[in-house]
Design an enzyme around this catalytic site. Structure first.
Site, PDB file in Angstrom:
ATOM      1  N   CYS A  34      -0.236 -14.640  -5.385  1.00  0.00           N
ATOM      2  CA  CYS A  34       1.053 -14.592  -6.068  1.00  0.00           C
ATOM      3  C   CYS A  34       1.966 -13.523  -5.445  1.00  0.00           C
ATOM      4  CB  CYS A  34       0.809 -14.313  -7.551  1.00  0.00           C
ATOM      5  SG  CYS A  34       2.276 -13.932  -8.501  1.00  0.00           S
ATOM      6  N   CYS A  37       3.641 -11.168  -7.908  1.00  0.00           N
ATOM      7  CA  CYS A  37       2.644 -10.210  -8.421  1.00  0.00           C
ATOM      8  C   CYS A  37       2.510  -9.031  -7.461  1.00  0.00           C
ATOM      9  CB  CYS A  37       1.282 -10.880  -8.590  1.00  0.00           C
ATOM     10  SG  CYS A  37       1.247 -12.247  -9.763  1.00  0.00           S
TER      11      CYS A  37
END
Length: 110
Positions: A34, A37
């Site tokens: 991600c 993230c």
């Protein structure tokens, strides 16, 4: 992806580390693939250093800990949940800026 001040936790220790904590806890639900993230990780680390001793910072990898992610209805990552007294008191979905993350944490002290 987490330093010493942000603790990686999982399904097995979530209850002990988060729900039973005597301090507010920020839980960062994330995954290695991600990009958003990874983008907010330095901000979470910086806040963890700034608030050390007042707030516990944790990370849950949703790929490795699907039960916890399912229990809290995590549909998008990153999702940040703020817990106080075992209850969710704040939630941010997406790569939120530092001020929004800090505001969500501050509300746990209100």
């Amino acid at each position: 992806m987490a330093g010493d001040i942000v603790k990686n936790i999982g399904d097995g220790d979530f209850s002990k580390e988060v729900l039973e904590s005597d301090k507010p806890v920020l839980v960062d639900f994330w995954a290695t693939w991600c990009a958003p993230c990874r983008a907010i990780a330095p901000t979470v680390e910086a806040l963890a250093k700034e608030l050390d001793g007042k707030v516990k910072f944790t990370k849950v990898n949703v790929d490795d800990n699907q039960q916890t992610a399912q229990d809290y209805g995590i549909r998008s990552i990153p999702t940040l949940l703020v817990f106080k007294g075992g209850k969710v008191v704040g939630q941010l979905v997406g790569a939120a800026p530092r001020d929004r993350i800090k505001d969500a944490i501050d509300k746990a002290f209100a």
